[in-house]
Design a protein around this motif. Structure first.
Motif, PDB file in Angstrom:
ATOM      1  N   GLN A 148     -53.763  31.363  13.057  1.00 23.88           N
ATOM      2  CA  GLN A 148     -52.632  32.161  13.497  1.00 23.88           C
ATOM      3  C   GLN A 148     -51.558  32.101  12.427  1.00 23.88           C
ATOM      4  OE1 GLN A 148     -51.424  30.745  17.353  1.00 23.88           O
ATOM      5  NE2 GLN A 148     -53.460  30.991  18.246  1.00 23.88           N
ATOM      6  N   ILE A 149     -51.062  33.267  12.037  1.00 21.79           N
ATOM      7  CA  ILE A 149     -49.992  33.362  11.062  1.00 21.79           C
ATOM      8  C   ILE A 149     -48.767  33.927  11.782  1.00 21.79           C
ATOM      9  CG2 ILE A 149     -49.238  34.293   8.847  1.00 21.79           C
ATOM     10  CD1 ILE A 149     -52.192  34.720   8.146  1.00 21.79           C
ATOM     11  N   SER A 171     -50.300  37.217  13.375  1.00 18.46           N
ATOM     12  CA  SER A 171     -51.693  37.569  13.087  1.00 18.46           C
ATOM     13  C   SER A 171     -52.608  36.498  13.646  1.00 18.46           C
ATOM     14  CB  SER A 171     -51.923  37.670  11.571  1.00 18.46           C
ATOM     15  OG  SER A 171     -51.061  38.584  10.964  1.00 18.46           O
ATOM     16  N   ILE A 172     -53.744  36.920  14.137  1.00 17.49           N
ATOM     17  CA  ILE A 172     -54.759  35.972  14.587  1.00 17.49           C
ATOM     18  C   ILE A 172     -56.085  36.371  13.959  1.00 17.49           C
ATOM     19  CG2 ILE A 172     -56.011  34.976  16.530  1.00 17.49           C
ATOM     20  CD1 ILE A 172     -53.615  35.574  18.284  1.00 17.49           C
ATOM     21  N   ARG A 194     -45.827  28.081   9.064  1.00 18.58           N
ATOM     22  CA  ARG A 194     -46.113  29.429   9.579  1.00 18.58           C
ATOM     23  C   ARG A 194     -47.578  29.629   9.979  1.00 18.58           C
ATOM     24  NH1 ARG A 194     -46.047  34.254   7.431  1.00 18.58           N
ATOM     25  NH2 ARG A 194     -46.178  33.576   5.258  1.00 18.58           N
ATOM     26  N   VAL A 195     -48.403  28.637   9.843  1.00 18.66           N
ATOM     27  CA  VAL A 195     -49.809  28.780  10.222  1.00 18.66           C
ATOM     28  C   VAL A 195     -50.218  27.708  11.221  1.00 18.66           C
ATOM     29  CG1 VAL A 195     -50.512  29.902   8.063  1.00 18.66           C
ATOM     30  CG2 VAL A 195     -50.585  27.402   8.256  1.00 18.66           C
ATOM     31  N   THR A 196     -51.145  28.098  12.094  1.00 17.58           N
ATOM     32  CA  THR A 196     -51.702  27.186  13.076  1.00 17.58           C
ATOM     33  C   THR A 196     -53.205  27.417  13.129  1.00 17.58           C
ATOM     34  OG1 THR A 196     -49.692  27.256  14.411  1.00 17.58           O
ATOM     35  CG2 THR A 196     -51.695  26.462  15.483  1.00 17.58           C
ATOM     36  N   VAL A 197     -53.962  26.352  13.112  1.00 13.53           N
ATOM     37  CA  VAL A 197     -55.412  26.467  13.276  1.00 13.53           C
ATOM     38  C   VAL A 197     -55.781  25.866  14.623  1.00 13.53           C
ATOM     39  CG1 VAL A 197     -55.780  24.347  11.947  1.00 13.53           C
ATOM     40  CG2 VAL A 197     -57.680  25.913  12.322  1.00 13.53           C
ATOM     41  N   LEU A 198     -56.613  26.598  15.352  1.00 10.62           N
ATOM     42  CA  LEU A 198     -57.097  26.152  16.657  1.00 10.62           C
ATOM     43  C   LEU A 198     -58.606  25.992  16.594  1.00 10.62           C
ATOM     44  CD1 LEU A 198     -55.051  28.501  19.022  1.00 10.62           C
ATOM     45  CD2 LEU A 198     -54.532  26.143  18.394  1.00 10.62           C
TER      46      LEU A 198
END
Lengths: 111, 113
Positions: free
Chosen positions: A76-77, A19-20, A61-65
């Motif tokens: 992003q998940i 997911s974004i 499991r998560v990323t922040v840009l």
């Protein structure tokens, strides 16, 4: 008006897909950003944060840009699960004490 | 570890009645404290914040008030509720100074009838 906004109010994603969630902000002086998850009837839950001296930060499991050039923030998940269904809010600091929240994106995970 | 408590969880009050919502934080000292209101399907509106005992900053003119009688206690009040005061009220805390992440309580669902 709100200084923090989200591109889409709803997002439907297949279980297992990534997911974004996107967010635009208008205050170029903001130096701190947070993503929250809110399940129905509960208070928002802190997910991840990022300061303006970083472009990317990863959690479980998560990323922040963070793209400061275009004032854009994304979450992003990875491998989205049914438990990820919730409303997601981005927030930026207005000053040292206050956060300004966007309107939220509702994420629905399809089995 | 730090915990934040809010009560009551739900409340139904008639128009014109008084209101008192309480929030307490455990496990930290000198926190910043916040009251937010969330209308159904909407984002969070900051109502009040406090950086210390007796220090209250109001963000939105309204018939609500806030007080901080103790370091880890934050109270939201009204002398006479309006229908438009209905909503989901959230208390939050953060570390002193900042900016830091805010941690939210479970919320109070207020319905004014």
């Amino acid at each position: 008006g709100e200084s923090v906004g989200l591109h889409l109010p709803t997002l439907s994603v297949q279980e297992g897909d990534n997911s974004i969630i996107n967010c635009a902000y208008s205050n170029s002086a903001s130096d701190y950003f947070i993503w929250y998850k809110q399940e129905s009837g509960k208070g928002p839950q802190f997910i991840i944060d990022i300061r303006s001296n970083m472009d990317k930060r990863q959690g479980q499991r998560v990323t922040v840009l963070l793209n400061k050039t275009v004032k854009h923030l994304s979450l992003q998940i990875a491998a989205t699960q049914p438990g990820d269904s919730a409303v997601y809010f981005c927030a930026e600091n207005d000053n040292d004490y206050k956060l300004s929240f966007g309107a939220g994106t509702t994420v629905t995970v399809r089995a | 570890s730090q915990t934040i408590h809010q009560w009551p969880a739900t409340l139904v009050q008639p128009v014109g009645s008084p209101l008192s919502l309480e929030c307490t934080v455990e496990g930290t000292s000198n926190p910043n404290l916040y009251w937010y209101r969330q209308a159904a399907g909407r984002g969070l509106q900051l109502l009040f914040y406090s950086v210390g005992i007796g220090q209250i900053s109001s963000e939105v003119p309204q018939n609500l008030s806030a007080s901080r009688p103790q370091d880890r206690q934050f109270i939201l009040s009204s002398k006479k509720l309006l229908l438009s005061d209905s909503g989901f009220y959230l208390c939050a805390w953060s570390g002193s100074g900042g900016p830091y992440e805010q941690y939210f309580g479970p919320g109070t669902r207020l319905t004014v009838t």
